[in-house]
Motif scaffolding. Structure first.
Motif, mmCIF file in Angstrom:
data_model
loop_
_atom_site.group_PDB
_atom_site.id
_atom_site.type_symbol
_atom_site.label_atom_id
_atom_site.label_comp_id
_atom_site.label_asym_id
_atom_site.label_seq_id
_atom_site.Cartn_x
_atom_site.Cartn_y
_atom_site.Cartn_z
ATOM 1 N N ALA A 109 -14.186 80.187 -29.361
ATOM 2 C CA ALA A 109 -12.955 79.606 -28.815
ATOM 3 C C ALA A 109 -13.101 78.092 -28.683
ATOM 4 O O ALA A 109 -12.192 77.335 -29.055
ATOM 5 C CB ALA A 109 -12.640 80.228 -27.463
ATOM 6 N N TYR A 110 -14.253 77.646 -28.155
ATOM 7 C CA TYR A 110 -14.429 76.205 -27.993
ATOM 8 C C TYR A 110 -14.517 75.493 -29.330
ATOM 9 O O TYR A 110 -14.048 74.363 -29.486
ATOM 10 C CB TYR A 110 -15.660 75.905 -27.134
ATOM 11 C CG TYR A 110 -15.331 75.923 -25.666
ATOM 12 C CD1 TYR A 110 -15.566 77.046 -24.891
ATOM 13 C CD2 TYR A 110 -14.732 74.827 -25.071
ATOM 14 C CE1 TYR A 110 -15.229 77.070 -23.561
ATOM 15 C CE2 TYR A 110 -14.393 74.844 -23.740
ATOM 16 C CZ TYR A 110 -14.647 75.972 -22.985
ATOM 17 O OH TYR A 110 -14.301 75.992 -21.671
ATOM 18 N N LEU A 113 -11.119 74.981 -30.390
ATOM 19 C CA LEU A 113 -10.475 73.913 -29.620
ATOM 20 C C LEU A 113 -10.819 72.558 -30.221
ATOM 21 O O LEU A 113 -9.951 71.708 -30.406
ATOM 22 C CB LEU A 113 -10.941 73.985 -28.163
ATOM 23 C CG LEU A 113 -10.402 72.891 -27.259
ATOM 24 C CD1 LEU A 113 -8.927 73.062 -27.067
ATOM 25 C CD2 LEU A 113 -11.106 72.925 -25.914
ATOM 26 N N ASN A 116 -9.048 72.242 -33.567
ATOM 27 C CA ASN A 116 -7.620 72.124 -33.384
ATOM 28 C C ASN A 116 -7.238 70.751 -32.862
ATOM 29 O O ASN A 116 -6.366 70.088 -33.390
ATOM 30 C CB ASN A 116 -7.193 73.176 -32.352
ATOM 31 C CG ASN A 116 -5.777 73.605 -32.564
ATOM 32 O OD1 ASN A 116 -5.087 73.053 -33.409
ATOM 33 N ND2 ASN A 116 -5.328 74.559 -31.807
ATOM 34 N N ALA A 188 -11.957 69.156 -20.945
ATOM 35 C CA ALA A 188 -12.293 70.579 -21.026
ATOM 36 C C ALA A 188 -13.735 70.756 -21.474
ATOM 37 O O ALA A 188 -14.496 71.551 -20.903
ATOM 38 C CB ALA A 188 -11.344 71.296 -21.990
ATOM 39 N N ALA B 86 -11.833 74.562 -12.594
ATOM 40 C CA ALA B 86 -11.711 73.631 -13.724
ATOM 41 C C ALA B 86 -12.298 74.236 -14.990
ATOM 42 O O ALA B 86 -11.755 74.087 -16.094
ATOM 43 C CB ALA B 86 -12.410 72.325 -13.387
ATOM 44 N N LYS B 87 -13.408 74.973 -14.834
ATOM 45 C CA LYS B 87 -14.034 75.565 -16.016
ATOM 46 C C LYS B 87 -13.113 76.623 -16.619
ATOM 47 O O LYS B 87 -12.994 76.742 -17.833
ATOM 48 C CB LYS B 87 -15.369 76.186 -15.629
ATOM 49 C CG LYS B 87 -16.045 76.797 -16.840
ATOM 50 C CD LYS B 87 -17.377 77.396 -16.530
ATOM 51 C CE LYS B 87 -17.931 78.137 -17.723
ATOM 52 N NZ LYS B 87 -17.057 79.100 -18.331
ATOM 53 N N ALA B 90 -10.550 74.994 -18.613
ATOM 54 C CA ALA B 90 -11.084 74.592 -19.917
ATOM 55 C C ALA B 90 -11.145 75.797 -20.840
ATOM 56 O O ALA B 90 -10.797 75.718 -22.035
ATOM 57 C CB ALA B 90 -12.475 73.989 -19.749
ATOM 58 N N ASP B 91 -11.587 76.943 -20.303
ATOM 59 C CA ASP B 91 -11.638 78.157 -21.114
ATOM 60 C C ASP B 91 -10.249 78.528 -21.621
ATOM 61 O O ASP B 91 -10.095 78.981 -22.759
ATOM 62 C CB ASP B 91 -12.172 79.336 -20.281
ATOM 63 C CG ASP B 91 -13.683 79.291 -20.147
ATOM 64 O OD1 ASP B 91 -14.227 80.075 -19.363
ATOM 65 O OD2 ASP B 91 -14.304 78.468 -20.842
ATOM 66 N N MET B 93 -7.767 76.535 -22.328
ATOM 67 C CA MET B 93 -7.413 75.682 -23.483
ATOM 68 C C MET B 93 -8.109 76.164 -24.739
ATOM 69 O O MET B 93 -7.517 76.216 -25.826
ATOM 70 C CB MET B 93 -7.859 74.247 -23.212
ATOM 71 C CG MET B 93 -6.886 73.435 -22.417
ATOM 72 S SD MET B 93 -7.427 71.739 -22.255
ATOM 73 C CE MET B 93 -7.089 71.109 -23.854
ATOM 74 N N ALA B 94 -9.392 76.529 -24.578
ATOM 75 C CA ALA B 94 -10.169 76.933 -25.747
ATOM 76 C C ALA B 94 -9.616 78.224 -26.353
ATOM 77 O O ALA B 94 -9.455 78.343 -27.577
ATOM 78 C CB ALA B 94 -11.634 77.130 -25.349
ATOM 79 N N TYR B 95 -9.313 79.205 -25.485
ATOM 80 C CA TYR B 95 -8.820 80.473 -26.014
ATOM 81 C C TYR B 95 -7.443 80.324 -26.638
ATOM 82 O O TYR B 95 -7.120 80.986 -27.628
ATOM 83 C CB TYR B 95 -8.817 81.550 -24.924
ATOM 84 C CG TYR B 95 -10.159 82.199 -24.776
ATOM 85 C CD1 TYR B 95 -10.996 81.855 -23.727
ATOM 86 C CD2 TYR B 95 -10.619 83.111 -25.709
ATOM 87 C CE1 TYR B 95 -12.246 82.422 -23.609
ATOM 88 C CE2 TYR B 95 -11.866 83.673 -25.601
ATOM 89 C CZ TYR B 95 -12.682 83.327 -24.545
ATOM 90 O OH TYR B 95 -13.918 83.874 -24.436
ATOM 91 N N ALA B 97 -6.430 77.690 -28.203
ATOM 92 C CA ALA B 97 -6.689 77.107 -29.526
ATOM 93 C C ALA B 97 -7.158 78.182 -30.488
ATOM 94 O O ALA B 97 -6.765 78.214 -31.665
ATOM 95 C CB ALA B 97 -7.736 76.006 -29.417
ATOM 96 N N ARG B 183 -13.782 89.599 -24.430
ATOM 97 C CA ARG B 183 -13.596 88.713 -23.275
ATOM 98 C C ARG B 183 -12.851 89.429 -22.153
ATOM 99 O O ARG B 183 -13.150 89.245 -20.978
ATOM 100 C CB ARG B 183 -12.816 87.472 -23.725
ATOM 101 C CG ARG B 183 -12.468 86.499 -22.629
ATOM 102 C CD ARG B 183 -13.687 85.865 -22.024
ATOM 103 N NE ARG B 183 -13.338 84.994 -20.931
ATOM 104 C CZ ARG B 183 -13.018 85.399 -19.714
ATOM 105 N NH1 ARG B 183 -12.974 86.669 -19.459
ATOM 106 N NH2 ARG B 183 -12.713 84.541 -18.770
#
Lengths: 270, 311
Positions: A109-110, A113, A116, A188, B86-87, B90-91, B93-95, B97, B183
């Motif tokens: 996922a990261y 990110l 992207n 992030a 906060a983490k 961030a996760d 946003m990553a997922y 994407a 997940r």
């Protein structure tokens, strides 16, 4: 590459060990504005696999998928980080074996990110922002070619990138919005990294190579403004992460500088 | 909030409040955050071709794109992500994407580019839900946009045709679904017991794939094997969208018809099985001795069997 071809290549790859004369091809240094040779290089160094770096003007055309940089190992040519990771995995070197399923999901996922956000932002700033495009990008992209080819190729590339931005909805974004997105992405990443040395436990993974590659490239390339690198520098743990990786894995480059001139001197964070 | 917020989106079907992924994301998030939206479906209006869907209108301003709309709602204090660290942010946003890069191309392909699905499901639905002359243009335009998006983002320079990219995007999508399933694990939502924006995004992408009756859906088959993701979709539908499901009697009738069809198919399968068993029995060694005595009954039974199948 189709799936069957990929499986076939993996099988062949598994047969031979990593040769000594593996080469990484990238475009000429002055040519591309933002080069991402650091990504596969960092990954291969983290795996402990030797690779030479070669700069060629036509690297983009030599690559099987049109993306640079790419590696030439034995009889295979592999481009892009994903296939390179699979290729090295087939040869028995992998950095992410120790991760469990949830962690692997997070890592992928990261990585998406970063692809992207950061990659698209880099392309946007190079090609869709008029000042940068006209002053820096088009000049550098077309420098090895003579007139009129240089103009044609530069405009063609710009048109392609703008079309892609249109398709994914980035065309309407202003430059400020893009910088804002990059900041959010860096925050992030910074949150995820925290105070650890690498993103996952104490071992580097392909995510570390990818993040390092992108951040290093942005920090060391000159653009019209320093806005992008300032935004990254505001996340101090990312900056120290980059320095640490450069010191750990790229230190031997500096030692061999005096040895031979075939290793072209690259930019540095120091 | 004295003035109300109005959302333009595509209408619903297949037990869903909307068939359009991005509209579903916004609708789900609004439910999670407790925002009251006046939902205005654009079906059968000229806005099918003029407006960018989904679109949130508030006072004089309008916001498009799910991410922008969610940011707008958050700024107006409708925040479903308040409890996240906060983490976890961030996760998220990553997922998101990951979903956009890996799952969305395959979803676009399944609904808009795959010939069988497009001609039997998507195109008739969107054409039927657009006013008269637009029904000829709207599906084609959306399909063209989907195809160009897939080609521009996934097809590299030498691979300009869609067929070479298909295998790759479907395998990426299946991997993405597996990652999401890992997940989610056994928990109800992605972060604890309350749904957040990530849940809204995942729901928006997965629900149409889960609920639509696609003639050729390899991705749908794959999703159906991931029980925790299917359960996730049904839970959200049940807990947050039940009023949408119960206020439409047609869906009950459709359910009854579907059951009847399933029953008929089962009966037909049974009769085919019986026929096969009978054939096997007749061709078995014990019967071969008696076959010389009774050649006539076999063909007549077979014709009788053939008449009973199209019941």
């Amino acid at each position: 590459m189709s799936l069957a071809a990929e499986a076939f290549v993996s099988q062949i790859a598994a047969a031979e060990p990593w040769p000594q004369n593996a080469t990484l091809y990238q475009p000429l240094r002055g040519n591309q504005v933002l080069m991402l040779s650091s990504v596969p290089q960092a990954y291969l160094r983290m795996c402990g696999l030797p690779v030479r770096v070669c700069c060629r003007a036509n690297a983009e055309y030599m690559s099987p998928s049109g993306k640079v940089p790419f590696i030439h190992v034995g009889n295979q040519v592999v481009s892009e980080l994903g296939p390179i990771v699979q290729f090295t995995k087939a040869k028995g070197h992998s950095l992410s074996d120790g991760l469990d399923d949830v962690q692997r999901a997070e890592m992928k996922a990261y990585m998406e990110l970063v692809n992207n956000m950061l990659l698209t932002a880099e392309l946007y700033i190079q090609w869709c922002d008029d000042t940068t495009a006209s002053e820096i990008t088009r000049q550098r992209y077309s420098s090895p070619y003579s007139w009129p080819l240089n103009h044609i190729l530069a405009y063609q590339k710009q048109w392609e990138v703008r079309r892609k931005m249109n398709a994914i909805g980035w065309a309407g974004k202003g430059l400020e919005q893009v910088y804002e997105d990059v900041s959010q992405c860096c925050q992030a990443l910074s949150q995820r990294l925290g105070t650890q040395p690498f993103f996952f436990n104490k071992q580097p993974t392909e995510l570390d190579a990818l993040v390092f590659g992108h951040l290093f490239t942005i920090l060391t390339t000159r653009l019209t403004t320093d806005e992008l690198s300032e935004r990254i520098k505001s996340c101090s743990n990312l900056l120290s992460f980059c320095r640490r990786i450069e010191q750990t894995y790229f230190e031997e480059d500096k030692d061999s500088q005096s040895a031979g001139s075939q290793y072209s001197r690259g930019p540095s964070l120091f | 909030m004295a003035a109300s917020m109005e959302l333009l989106c595509w209408g619903g079907d297949w037990d869903l409040p909307s068939v359009h992924t991005e509209s579903l994301i916004v609708l789900a998030y609004a439910k999670f955050a407790g925002a009251k939206l006046t939902v205005k479906p654009v079906d059968w209006t000229w806005r099918t071709i003029t407006a960018v869907i989904p679109q949130l209108n508030y006072e004089c301003s309008s916001v498009t794109e799910p991410t922008q709309i969610l940011n707008f709602l958050r700024k107006n204090r409708f925040n479903a992500d308040y409890e996240l660290s906060a983490k976890q942010g961030a996760d998220t946003m990553a997922y998101i994407a990951l979903l956009e890069e890996k799952l969305q191309p395959a979803l676009l392909h399944t609904f808009w580019v795959d010939a069988e699905n497009y001609s039997s499901l998507t195109k008739p639905w969107f054409a039927a839900h657009s006013p008269f002359p637009l029904g000829f243009f709207v599906p084609g335009r959306l399909a063209g946009a989907a195809l160009s998006r897939i080609l521009l983002t996934k097809a590299e320079a030498p691979l300009h045709s869609i067929t070479e990219v298909e295998g790759k995007i479907y395998s990426d999508a299946k991997e993405c679904l597996n990652l999401l399933s890992h997940r989610l694990g056994t928990s109800l939502y992605f972060f604890g017991n309350a749904p957040t924006s990530l849940d809204a995004f995942v729901f928006g992408y997965l629900a149409p794939l889960h609920k639509a009756s696609l003639p050729s859906g390899q991705l749908q088959q794959h999703l159906k094997q991931l029980h925790n993701l299917c359960h996730f979709c049904s839970t959200i539908l049940q807990n947050y969208f039940t009023e949408a499901g119960s206020g439409r009697p047609h869906s009950n009738q459709d359910a009854v018809d579907a059951n009847l069809q399933k029953l008929t198919q089962l009966v037909n399968k049974e009769s085919n099985l019986i026929e096969k068993m009978d054939d096997n029995l007749r061709s078995s060694p014990q019967h071969r001795l008696n076959r010389a005595h009774r050649p006539a009954p076999k063909p007549s039974f077979q014709t009788a069997g053939r008449n009973s199948t199209p019941a």
